[in-house]
Design an enzyme around this catalytic site. Structure first.
Site, short mmCIF file in Angstrom:
data_model
loop_
_atom_site.label_atom_id
_atom_site.label_comp_id
_atom_site.label_asym_id
_atom_site.label_seq_id
_atom_site.Cartn_x
_atom_site.Cartn_y
_atom_site.Cartn_z
N CYS A 2 9.05 50.78 8.15
CA CYS A 2 8.82 52.22 8.15
C CYS A 2 7.52 52.53 7.42
CB CYS A 2 9.98 52.95 7.48
SG CYS A 2 11.59 52.52 8.15
N ARG A 27 4.04 51.75 12.28
CA ARG A 27 5.11 51.10 11.54
C ARG A 27 6.50 51.47 12.05
NH1 ARG A 27 4.41 49.22 6.16
NH2 ARG A 27 2.22 48.95 5.63
N TRP A 74 11.39 53.07 11.51
CA TRP A 74 11.88 52.05 12.41
C TRP A 74 13.28 51.71 11.94
CZ3 TRP A 74 13.65 46.97 12.21
CH2 TRP A 74 13.71 46.29 13.44
N ASN A 98 11.04 52.61 2.61
CA ASN A 98 10.69 51.54 3.55
C ASN A 98 11.28 50.25 2.99
OD1 ASN A 98 9.43 49.76 5.37
ND2 ASN A 98 7.65 49.56 4.04
N GLY A 99 12.08 49.57 3.80
CA GLY A 99 12.68 48.32 3.35
C GLY A 99 14.17 48.31 3.60
N GLU A 479 2.62 33.26 24.71
CA GLU A 479 2.09 34.57 24.36
C GLU A 479 2.09 35.51 25.57
OE1 GLU A 479 -0.04 37.83 22.66
OE2 GLU A 479 1.44 36.37 21.98
N LYS A 483 4.04 39.09 25.71
CA LYS A 483 3.40 40.36 26.07
C LYS A 483 4.19 41.07 27.16
CE LYS A 483 0.19 40.80 23.27
NZ LYS A 483 1.18 40.24 22.36
N GLU A 486 7.42 42.47 25.75
CA GLU A 486 7.21 43.56 24.80
C GLU A 486 7.02 44.90 25.49
OE1 GLU A 486 5.00 42.11 20.78
OE2 GLU A 486 3.85 41.87 22.62
N HIS A 502 13.00 19.27 32.94
CA HIS A 502 14.07 19.03 31.97
C HIS A 502 14.98 20.26 31.82
CE1 HIS A 502 12.39 15.16 30.74
NE2 HIS A 502 11.21 15.74 30.87
N LYS A 602 4.57 48.02 14.81
CA LYS A 602 3.37 47.19 14.69
C LYS A 602 3.48 46.22 13.52
CE LYS A 602 -0.83 46.10 15.84
NZ LYS A 602 -1.04 45.42 17.13
#
Length: 607
Positions: A2, A27, A74, A98-99, A479, A483, A486, A502, A602
């Protein structure tokens, strides 16, 4: 995760708080709220969703006053809704947090027993309730906060205001970052310098366990033992301007197109074009004596580190261990004496990575961090720092931060290999020439925009997508899959191409697009063979390769992307660009929120 902001001064607090929250929306954007003091009474305004929703609330029911706190959330404990939105408050105190308060259930049970009943599902609400409990027992605000802080377990940053206290704003940190800003008859709190850049450039950071008492004309820093301490005031380099999107539809697209410039800016800090050499800053450790390297990071930064593992082991001939930060610390890994621990983070505030950094430091490792924010916690706690020069990255899905991380890591790998005597002058010059070409080659890759837009229409209809690569292209495959997940919410996985037989090959049918990343390197023929195995099972292959590679495989693919013919050393940087653009256009086709995808933020500042 947050973001919090606080203000005490001469002006109306509300518009300044909202402006600060806009700067912190990276955030979290599940909900937002502010609390101010109006004639000594706490006025609170909250809204579910993004900050624009809070602005609508404030337009109809303003919150006046010259002292206040704000929060963009968040969600951790409790679903995203107005009830769980911050600030949390009683009649006597309002708090933003925040936390995570790890022992909140124990505290909550105690509070309920004493007649203090939470209204939300959050862990955060125990903080104002506990402060209120101590106030009701006769404590003054300072003592009530001191007693509360000693009860809390976990990582947190707090902003606190009190009814009837027009010249008091308190902040505290443990684990999560918090900055104090200095003005003329005004003081500010923020999760980072960016939140305060529109107000001041004079910044002091709370150290671990610190808390701070702010008035309009004074500041008192205290450590975890409530002893007054001094903290240095620094000049922040953050711009006061909010970053705009320019002519681009989204921040993510703007940031993709900034990559030729920011890669060049980052490269120029290490590369001497006249001598064709790479130079590192003076480290407090000797590169030639490092016996082993441990790389730790999260998410996209982890994949940058995985590319670096290939580079360092191949060219510097040093063993590299790599792990995601959220697992590394809990393995209690033994670390070789004299080793170097390398940490990668865009924000420099990633909670898991910071915790891993502190573990490595406790094991006697030298600490080198790669960050994009020069005033971050990781920068301050490291022995040495290599800065990327990506500039502010607003889109949640990392693009230019990733490629500038790769640029720094490539330069570091060259410098390390040179220090170790593992490459000769001719090899160093070849690698440096390859790096010098990257900015212009990146601009060439961006010319595939229209072709990738068309390919995206096909990919957007899929339920599952596979990405394949070998060697240093394997992390780029992962990656690329990240993306896509996300921002388009399509299930995607990145695999080492040789691992298809495999197990994963069982997933392939005519409905599964397969994106193959295949630069013309020593692994190309094997990657091409794996691709043909996928085609034989009905897979719809999108092949990314140089002109020579595309010509060999075009007849087997539904689409190709022709990449510049470059030294394989720099291929991971360049091949990152088309997978970013592909994910972007798939998300556009699906109509998702590109810059602020659901459930994400972010900067991950909680474990």
């Amino acid at each position: 995760m947050c973001g919090i902001v606080g203000f005490i001064g001469k002006q109306e607090a509300s518009p300044l708080l909202v402006e600060g929250l806009k700067r912190l929306e990276y955030r979290g954007y599940d909900s937002a709220g502010i609390a101010t003091l109006s004639n000594g009474t706490i006025e609170r305004r909250r809204a579910e969703g993004k900050i624009c929703n809070l602005q609508q609330v404030l337009s109809t029911t303003p919150a006046s006053g010259n002292v206040g706190i704000g929060h963009t959330r968040w969600a951790t404990h409790g679903i995203p809704n107005k009830t769980n939105a911050h600030p949390h408050a009683t009649e006597k105190v309002a708090v933003v947090h925040n936390g995570i308060i790890e022992n909140f259930q124990e505290i909550r049970a105690e509070l309920v027993k004493n007649g203090y009943h939470p209204l939300s599902e959050t862990d955060s609400e125990v903080v104002p309730l506990l402060i209120t409990y101590y106030l009701d027992q006769g404590a003054n605000p300072r003592d009530a906060v001191s007693k509360t802080l000693k009860r809390l377990e976990g990582a947190f940053a707090l902003g606190i205001i009190f009814a009837g206290e027009e010249d008091l704003l308190i902040g505290a940190r443990r684990g999560s970052p918090l900055a104090v800003g200095f003005g003329d008859g005004e003081m500010y709190l923020g999760s980072d310098a960016m939140a305060l850049a529109h107000l001041t450039k004079q910044i002091a950071y709370l150290e671990e366990g610190d808390w701070v008492i702010l008035g309009r004309e004074h500041v008192i820093f205290l450590d975890e033992n409530d002893q007054e301490v001094q903290r240095d005031i620094k000049e922040s380099a953050m711009s006061s301007a909010l970053i705009g999107k320019g002519d681009h539809r989204h921040y993510m697209l703007k940031e993709i197109y900034e990559q030729p410039q920011v890669i060049g800016d980052t490269l120029s800090t290490f590369f001497n074009p006249t001598a064709q050499t790479i130079s590192m800053p003076n480290f407090p450790f000797d590169l030639k004596n490092i016996p082993r390297i441990t790389i730790v990071a999260c998410g996209t930064s982890f994949y940058a580190g995985l590319v670096a593992k290939y580079w360092i082991e191949q060219y510097a001939r040093i063993g590299v261990d790599i792990d995601v930060a959220s697992e590394f610390r809990y393995r209690e890994a033994p670390m070789q004496d004299g080793g170097l621990a390398l940490f990668i983070s865009q924000s420099g505030e990633t909670a898991d990575t910071l915790a891993a950094l502190r573990y490595a430091k406790s094991q006697g490792q030298s600490i080198l961090s790669i960050v994009n924010v020069p005033e971050s916690s990781m920068e301050r706690e490291s022995d040495a720092v290599l800065l990327t020069h990506a500039g502010p990255e607003i889109g949640v899905a990392s693009t230019k931060a990733f490629t500038t991380q790769l640029t720094v890591l490539a330069c570091f790998a060259i410098s390390l290999a040179k220090a170790k005597g593992a490459i000769d002058t001719a090899c160093e010059a070849r690698l440096c020439r390859a790096m010098a070409e990257v900015p212009s080659r990146t601009a060439e890759v961006l010319n595939h925009d229209e072709a990738l837009r068309k390919i995206a229409q096909n990919v957007a209809e899929a339920r599952d997508v596979l990405y394949l690569g070998r060697g240093s292209s394997f992390p780029i495959a992962m990656e690329g899959a990240l993306k896509l997940k996300e921002i388009s919410y399509i299930h995607a996985e990145g695999y080492a191409a040789g691992e298809m037989k495999h197990g994963p090959i069982a997933l392939i049918d005519e409905n599964v697009p397969i994106i193959v990343i295949a630069p013309m390197d020593s692994n190309f023929e094997k990657t091409a063979s794996n691709t043909q195995e996928s085609v034989a099972r009905g897979g719809k292959v999108i092949f990314m390769a140089s002109k020579e590679g595309v010509e060999k495989m075009a007849d087997h693919c539904i689409a190709t992307v022709t990449m510049p013919n470059v030294d394989p050393f720099v291929a991971p940087i360049l091949y990152s660009i088309p997978v970013q653009l592909l994910a972007y256009y798939v998300a556009i086709h699906k109509g998702t929120d590109v810059d602020q995808p659901r459930n994400l933020a972010k900067s991950v500042t909680v474990e």
